[in-house]
Design an enzyme around this catalytic site. Sequence first.
Site, short mmCIF file in Angstrom:
data_model
loop_
_atom_site.label_atom_id
_atom_site.label_comp_id
_atom_site.label_asym_id
_atom_site.label_seq_id
_atom_site.Cartn_x
_atom_site.Cartn_y
_atom_site.Cartn_z
N GLU A 1 -58.93 46.10 41.32
CA GLU A 1 -58.57 47.51 41.26
C GLU A 1 -57.76 47.77 42.50
O GLU A 1 -58.26 47.65 43.61
CB GLU A 1 -59.87 48.34 41.20
CG GLU A 1 -59.63 49.78 40.85
CD GLU A 1 -59.50 50.62 42.10
OE1 GLU A 1 -58.38 50.68 42.64
OE2 GLU A 1 -60.51 51.20 42.52
N CYS B 1 -59.06 55.71 46.07
CA CYS B 1 -58.13 55.12 45.08
C CYS B 1 -57.62 56.19 44.14
O CYS B 1 -56.57 56.04 43.52
CB CYS B 1 -58.82 54.08 44.21
SG CYS B 1 -59.97 53.04 45.05
#
Lengths: 503, 503
Positions: A239, A276
């Site tokens: 990720e 994120c």
Amino acid sequence: MTDKPLKETARTTMEWGEVEKYIKQAANAFEAYRLCPKSRRANFLRQIAREIGAIRADLVETSHRETHLPEGRLNGEIDRTINQINLFAAVLEEGSWVNAIIDTANPQRTPVPKPDIRQMQLPIGPVCVFGASNFPFAFSVAGGDTISALAAGCPVLYKAHSAHPETSVLVSGCIERAAGQMNMPNGVFAALVVTREVSIQVITHPSVTAVAFTGSFSGGKALYDAAVRRPVPIPVYAEMGSINPVFLLPDRLKHHADATAAGLVASNTMGAGQFCTNPGLMVMLQSPETEQFLAAYGKQLAEQTCHTMLTPGIYDAYSAGIKHLKSIGELSILAEGKTDKLLSDTAVPIAFRVRGTDFLRNSALREEYFGPASIHVIAEDNAELLEIANMLDGQLTAGVWCTDDDIESFSPLFRILERKAGRLMINGAPTGVEVCHAMVHGGPFPATTDARSTSVGTQAIYRFTRPVSFQNYPEKLLPVELRGDNGSDIWRKVDGELTKKSL
Amino acid sequence: MTDKPLKETARTTMEWGEVEKYIKQAANAFEAYRLCPKSRRANFLRQIAREIGAIRADLVETSHRETHLPEGRLNGEIDRTINQINLFAAVLEEGSWVNAIIDTANPQRTPVPKPDIRQMQLPIGPVCVFGASNFPFAFSVAGGDTISALAAGCPVLYKAHSAHPETSVLVSGCIERAAGQMNMPNGVFAALVVTREVSIQVITHPSVTAVAFTGSFSGGKALYDAAVRRPVPIPVYAEMGSINPVFLLPDRLKHHADATAAGLVASNTMGAGQFCTNPGLMVMLQSPETEQFLAAYGKQLAEQTCHTMLTPGIYDAYSAGIKHLKSIGELSILAEGKTDKLLSDTAVPIAFRVRGTDFLRNSALREEYFGPASIHVIAEDNAELLEIANMLDGQLTAGVWCTDDDIESFSPLFRILERKAGRLMINGAPTGVEVCHAMVHGGPFPATTDARSTSVGTQAIYRFTRPVSFQNYPEKLLPVELRGDNGSDIWRKVDGELTKKSL
């Protein structure tokens, strides 16, 4: 664990020989661990949660010192981590997650008899997990990657993040104590303190069967490139972040400019913007309402201060990124946060504005600047707004702030975004990733290296399993979940129908 | 389709300009195709099946001429292909395959309200499918890869196999007619007649989002290597074959040597041995029962003749492989099939025997020799038999022929094999892959490039989808499967419980 002081243990880089020993232990542990009853795996997970809860004060103090994240946030993150562990334990106890599929035999079928075939998910082997800098608990030692791998039945080799080494040792101790108390096989978990180079050696070791990572694009892509070039390639779930585009539609801004600005300023600056899912890109139409929103956003942002960033390296990268953005002629500064009396390595929130045509021409504006920065793109008309949506790279999230009227006027936008992100949201900030069954924290490349998966939520378990079919197997050789008697009372697809009935 | 004669159409290699036109059409078709109701997709699939049935005689005649496979087998393969298409249509009509997961909101939750999050599988985009030489129908134009991609909602770019070009044109015509009759978007399917080099250009085109392949290791691995090196990597589902080890345990051989030999000789030689699941490796213990089995196997194999192989290239590769095996000193020939009055390019069945220690030392014996060949390994004792199992590469299938007594004596063997293959079977030949819900036709590398998937059976659809979450979405923007009213009556996981209830 050793008897060395915490500080020293946390920072002593391991020799390859020691690392290799842990890899071998993980490989040896796999067989016993995958075969131990799911209830024992669940008990192991619950014990990890208890061990973390038992040293909460110590964890908060240590991680606050290491990461500069506020104590309230760290306490919340520990809650979330504990809840996540217990959620996976509950999934194991309920049992249907193995995706049992049974097609019964028909010996009378012509021209050939139909065999008995039964499928379920089995764990794949030792997983190397890379911890994240920005979540010392939820995406680190006992975070989602580690726990979903352990839940699946895979031993974990955990590569500790240098942003919070002492916290890592403390949480590793929790897992190790839980493993001991629950008589888990030796080697089911090991924390590795290694350099980046050695971590590549780890993931290219033949016994390692998958990689999970949360971090930068360059870090994740390097792992992916190494893993796919192995003689035996393995899956990499990296990720790698995202700019999380948010589309602010005119009718919404007309009626809720201030509230929209407040929600997004908070999402941008919370945790010094180190998420994120930070909304780094906002797209709106040239209009008086947009100017009203931008004024509100700018005013509110100018009042913000952030705390010290996670590491000096992250601060330096943020500063360099902002310096670069400031050098781009087409960008103008919408607002900057307060700069007086700053502690060292403190990010200053900043927002830029740019015209749609200029944004479309400059790919540097589509990159992530990890920290409390955002770029506000003003599209000339609906067509340009849709063009901007169309040219976006893969994202973790994409959001739209809109009213019913906006939904009518911009209907193609929602279809475009369905192809761009793992999670779509309406009138909400992307930060705050709910741990639940339906969550997708993932998305098309470059947000991740594998859009077919999520790193948050219970579906994350399937990253570390593969389906196996058993044909004409006698009962006693079948895993319990596939036997005629559905003793564990799980949902199974039998001859195409979902049922809990025994055969 | 053009007005050119079949023979010419089938063999005229396309220029890149034409190929690119089809890729663009597929990319354009994706949006309309993914959004068309699942019932229309199902009708499209059913119409493809009808079109194939309507020209069955022509298909059998043409494919027999091109592949030399027996007409009975080709008719059976057409049945299987039609059944497979209708099975996917039924899956679409039932609807639960989208894996709908709904976690409802809790605005009262502290410290933060719980959002409404709903997840389902969405199609990923145009898929490039490579047909197989050995199944002109079931693994070719309208085979499992194409149909599972179309079922998922993905347009297909089909790379025709040069082993049966005219058959490919005929089946492509079936899909194209069905697409026209069912008003599918232009570009939903295109057959490409291209060189290997151009096929690499196709899979590296930005609009292509996944690759499905059935064939050789070198072919599949080349596609994988190209796909993972793209600026935006994409998944590759390459099924690259396997030696499909079979373990023949002593008590089974003691009581059923002849029947076991008969089952395995048939599995080895059927279709001239040209199956991915051909049992190319048999492992047994040094014993009088084993010698009895080998004698029976040798006697039966010596009576076999095969038909002409699929292509001269496949025959040449088989001949070269057998020549190489004959040159290995440690191998002895157990039996060879009849060699008199052979038509050109006809494979001669052959079986070799080798001692376990020699097998363990020579990695060439673990490679696939595509055709009616098998290697019989005689292990000195139980430990060596288990060592052989342990060092096997990833396989599509692994089988054990055994009695209850054998199961007791060799219990570790079954656990080892669970880690080696996608499908495990007891007392059955690996050839004959049932099309059903529970099938796994896949397995760890090098059997495939992605062990998390299957290319046969209904689970194959998930190779071409990814999960997407919708957070706080208004009803009208949600896909029908995720709306409060469960109008399509599908199974959904709502707040952790499987149910067909509406919210």
